[in-house]
Write an enzyme that holds these catalytic residues in place. Structure first.
Site, PDB file in Angstrom:
ATOM      1  N   HIS A  22       2.430  27.287  14.543  1.00  0.00           N
ATOM      2  CA  HIS A  22       2.069  26.824  13.195  1.00  0.00           C
ATOM      3  C   HIS A  22       2.463  27.893  12.172  1.00  0.00           C
ATOM      4  CE1 HIS A  22      -0.319  25.821   9.669  1.00  0.00           C
ATOM      5  NE2 HIS A  22      -0.204  24.578  10.101  1.00  0.00           N
TER       6      HIS A  22
ATOM      7  N   GLU B 272       6.799  20.815   9.273  1.00  0.00           N
ATOM      8  CA  GLU B 272       5.837  21.183   8.233  1.00  0.00           C
ATOM      9  C   GLU B 272       6.483  22.218   7.311  1.00  0.00           C
ATOM     10  OE1 GLU B 272       1.620  20.309  10.251  1.00  0.00           O
ATOM     11  OE2 GLU B 272       2.025  22.396   9.851  1.00  0.00           O
TER      12      GLU B 272
HETATM   13  O1  G3H Z   1      -1.791  21.562  10.644  1.00  0.00           O
HETATM   14  C1  G3H Z   1      -1.719  20.906   9.619  1.00  0.00           C
HETATM   15  C2  G3H Z   1      -0.895  21.289   8.512  1.00  0.00           C
HETATM   16  O2  G3H Z   1      -0.764  22.659   8.366  1.00  0.00           O
HETATM   17  C3  G3H Z   1      -1.191  20.569   7.242  1.00  0.00           C
HETATM   18  O3  G3H Z   1      -2.323  21.062   6.583  1.00  0.00           O
HETATM   19  P1  G3H Z   1      -2.684  20.436   5.163  1.00  0.00           P
HETATM   20  O4  G3H Z   1      -2.553  18.953   5.299  1.00  0.00           O
HETATM   21  O5  G3H Z   1      -4.094  20.860   4.917  1.00  0.00           O
HETATM   22  O6  G3H Z   1      -1.694  20.970   4.185  1.00  0.00           O
END
Ligand code: G3H
Length: 256
Positions: free
Chosen positions: A102, A177
């Site tokens: 991540h 992401e």
């Molecule tokens: O693991 C999930 C992602 O990092 C997205 O997080 P978020 O929707 O709070 O930006």
């Protein structure tokens, strides 16, 4: 030539380190109410709580088809690695998925493409599905096509190192992401996501194992329909803390 069949859709939530233990378990219990909805929508649903909650979460989820995930793993199964968690133990604790690489782990805890690839291999070796997060750190604002090109350049080595490390026939989830879209007000521009994820799918195109591509980064209700051309589901963060939002996303992903 007809388009290749797309894999089963999937929606998941990482709780990161947002909740205390009772709140985490309460959230996991709440997700049980959505199991039937996800099942009927023919999609997979998963939750990724912190390590300490895993065993209790596995017990709560046992009667459901909701998949349990862990937020990280070590790359060895056993040894003198104080403070680390073994993929073997994660599998024994009831995890089916392991999130790896991540953006927060890459930025704050020194994860590299090499450690991510080693961890993905360790997960696959232990019959866990690696959920590998990839994404560009900054948003190139020169033009939309420059942004897509820069994103693809940065994501390609993140993906190819993992593809080289995991068996070709193993199941794999890639979560695109863009780092700049995590924790933001809104997700990345849909065209950007579709163009980048199409390239990620092409990179993984030769694999025999099921490969699913998710989008994450401020995703919530209303996100999926705009990017369905590129992705097989969503990986949610903050906006899934409200269970009604998660319900809406499952309905949207299942119905789109
Ligand atoms: O693991 C999930 C992602 O990092 C997205 O997080 P978020 O929707 O709070 O930006």
């Amino acid at each position: 030539m007809p388009p290749l069949a797309r894999p089963r859709r999937i929606v998941g939530v990482s709780l990161k380190m947002y909740f205390d233990l009772p709140s985490t378990l309460s959230y996991v219990r709440g997700m049980l109410q959505l199991d039937g909805l996800a099942w009927n929508a023919r999609l997979d649903l998963f939750v990724v709580p912190d390590f300490v909650a895993l065993v209790s979460a596995a017990e709560i989820l046992q009667p459901s088809s909701i998949l349990l995930g862990a937020q990280d793993t070590h790359w060895e199964d056993k040894g003198a690695y104080t403070g680390q968690v073994s993929p073997l133990v994660l599998q024994q604790a009831g995890a089916r998925i392991v999130e790896i690489g991540h953006a927060e782990r890459r930025a704050l805890f020194g994860e590299t493409d090499e450690s991510v690839a080693n961890k993905a291999a360790a997960a696959a070796r232990n019959r866990l599905i690696p959920l590998v997060c990839i994404g560009e750190r900054t948003h190139n604002t020169t033009s939309p096509s420059a942004a897509v090109g820069a994103a693809i350049s940065e994501c390609t080595p993140q993906v190819t190192s993992v593809l080289a490390a995991v068996p070709d026939d193993s199941e794999l989830i890639l979560a695109y992401e863009p780092v700049w879209a995590i924790g933001a007000k809104e997700p990345a521009d849909p065209d950007h996501v579709v163009n980048v994820t199409k390239e990620l799918r092409r990179l993984a195109g030769g694999r025999r194992g099921v490969t699913r591509i998710l989008y994450g980064g401020s995703a919530g209700p209303g996100t999926f329909a705009k990017i369905a051309e590129g992705v097989d589901g969503l990986f949610l963060g903050r906006f899934a803390h409200d269970m009604q939002n998660l319900k809406k996303v499952i309905e949207e992903v299942g119905g789109a």
